[in-house]
Write a protein that holds these residues in place. Structure first.
Motif, PDB file in Angstrom:
ATOM      1  N   UNK A 269       0.853  -1.182   0.000  1.00 14.87           N
ATOM      2  CA  UNK A 269       0.000   0.000   0.000  1.00 14.87           C
ATOM      3  C   UNK A 269       0.891   1.234   0.000  1.00 14.87           C
ATOM      4  N   UNK A 270       0.732   2.056  -1.005  1.00 15.84           N
ATOM      5  CA  UNK A 270       1.539   3.262  -1.144  1.00 15.84           C
ATOM      6  C   UNK A 270       0.745   4.472  -0.672  1.00 15.84           C
ATOM      7  N   UNK A 271       1.300   5.219   0.251  1.00 11.94           N
ATOM      8  CA  UNK A 271       0.624   6.418   0.742  1.00 11.94           C
ATOM      9  C   UNK A 271       0.500   7.440  -0.376  1.00 11.94           C
ATOM     10  N   UNK A 272      -0.660   8.080  -0.457  1.00  6.84           N
ATOM     11  CA  UNK A 272      -0.884   9.133  -1.444  1.00  6.84           C
ATOM     12  C   UNK A 272      -0.411  10.469  -0.879  1.00  6.84           C
ATOM     13  N   UNK A 273       0.223  11.251  -1.723  1.00 12.18           N
ATOM     14  CA  UNK A 273       0.708  12.575  -1.323  1.00 12.18           C
ATOM     15  C   UNK A 273       0.331  13.581  -2.394  1.00 12.18           C
ATOM     16  N   UNK A 274       0.213  14.832  -1.991  1.00 13.31           N
ATOM     17  CA  UNK A 274      -0.020  15.930  -2.935  1.00 13.31           C
ATOM     18  C   UNK A 274       1.311  16.607  -3.226  1.00 13.31           C
ATOM     19  N   UNK A 275       1.551  16.886  -4.499  1.00 15.13           N
ATOM     20  CA  UNK A 275       2.823  17.508  -4.885  1.00 15.13           C
ATOM     21  C   UNK A 275       2.577  18.722  -5.773  1.00 15.13           C
ATOM     22  N   UNK A 276       3.560  19.612  -5.751  1.00 13.93           N
ATOM     23  CA  UNK A 276       3.507  20.841  -6.534  1.00 13.93           C
ATOM     24  C   UNK A 276       4.895  21.143  -7.079  1.00 13.93           C
ATOM     25  N   UNK A 277       4.981  21.963  -8.119  1.00 13.65           N
ATOM     26  CA  UNK A 277       6.314  22.410  -8.545  1.00 13.65           C
ATOM     27  C   UNK A 277       7.006  23.126  -7.384  1.00 13.65           C
TER      28      UNK A 277
END
Length: 303
Positions: free
Chosen positions: A162-170
């Protein structure tokens, strides 16, 4: 017929019927009958018997070449069938999504291959739908998917990691490294997976639970996490992705996390699937068991 062809090849190799009989552990008349059987079957003399030594006729040369090929194929088949029952040798055919293939399988396969050097691997990539179709048609032995089949579907499965979801930005974005709600994230252009993907459904559900029922249309849809990564780096938008897909780029500063508050982004599950009631080559079965045993070792979240 195989024995007759083997007799022909042995006679040609050793130059006499008597030597061939000794090598084959049969009587000389038996070898003679086998050669005669071939001559009757093909309606052609295979040996020129006018001289002191046996010499192939033109027809005999053709049958001899054919016999060599048939016996070679027979040996290959026997080796292949033996290999299918040997867990330490053989081919493991895997169908997998592109992201598991890029971010997980290389290290796992390399680790297994170091322990079982005679096992070979073939990996074909595709969407979960395509991969499961390949499994059903027996084009692959094992499937590694992010969207498992509904219901029974004649398969068995186990969650691998199970891979944790993350939010990313430039790295230069206003939200880069900052805290934000999922609703605030949705105020910015988003790069997302295509509508049929499990990850897209997860993101849509997150937005719905946060009360964002009508988010702005995504600025980009794609079928590849690697492509999402690159589009975010290029400044096209923000994205919610599994941590392994961006770990290196976050570490190197090419991307930055947006720390979501007020909700848990959750995890994406990667599942191993195989056919029920179906023979799987021993090497594939052994790898399946080993891979399933690694699920705790490779289940990771954000470090």
């Amino acid at each position: 017929m195989f024995e007759a062809l083997r007799a022909l090849v042995t006679v040609v190799s050793l130059g006499s019927v008597s030597e061939a009989a000794r090598a084959l552990h049969v009587t000389q008349p038996t070898v003679t009958r086998q050669i005669q059987q071939l001559e009757r079957q093909f309606g052609q003399a295979l040996f020129d018997r006018s001289g002191k030594r046996l010499a192939l006729t033109p027809a005999g040369e053709r049958v001899h070449a054919y016999a060599l090929e048939v016996l070679r194929k027979q040996e290959e088949l026997a080796e292949s069938l033996l290999e299918m029952s040997n867990p330490e040798a053989g081919l493991v055919r895997i169908g997998a999504g592109l992201s598991p293939t890029l971010y997980r399988l290389p290290a796992l396969v390399a680790r297994y291959a170091s322990i079982h050097p005679r096992v070979r691997f073939q990996v074909v990539t595709g969407s979960s739908k395509v991969t499961l179709e390949r499994l059903a048609s027996r084009a692959v032995d094992l499937a590694i998917v992010t969207t498992p089949p509904d219901g029974d579907a004649g398969v068995e499965l186990v969650a691998l990691w199970r891979d944790e979801l993350v939010a990313v930005a430039p790295s230069y974005h206003a939200l880069a490294g900052k805290r934000a709600t999922i609703a605030e994230l949705a105020e910015h252009p988003l790069v997302v997976m295509h509508g049929e993907s499990g990850l897209r459904r997860q993101i849509d559900e997150l937005l719905h639970r946060a009360g964002v029922d009508r988010p702005a249309p995504p600025v980009m849809e794609t079928d590849s996490l690697e492509a999402m990564n690159r589009f975010v780096q290029a400044g096209l938008g923000l994205a919610v992705v599994p941590w392994p897909a961006v770990a290196d780029d976050v570490t190197e500063g090419r991307l930055k996390l947006v720390h979501i508050v007020g909700c848990d982004l959750g995890q994406r599950t990667v599942t191993l699937v195989w056919r029920k009631e179906s023979h799987i080559p021993a090497a594939a079965r052994a790898f399946l068991r080993w891979l399933a045993s690694q699920q705790e070792a490779v289940s990771t979240g954000l470090r």
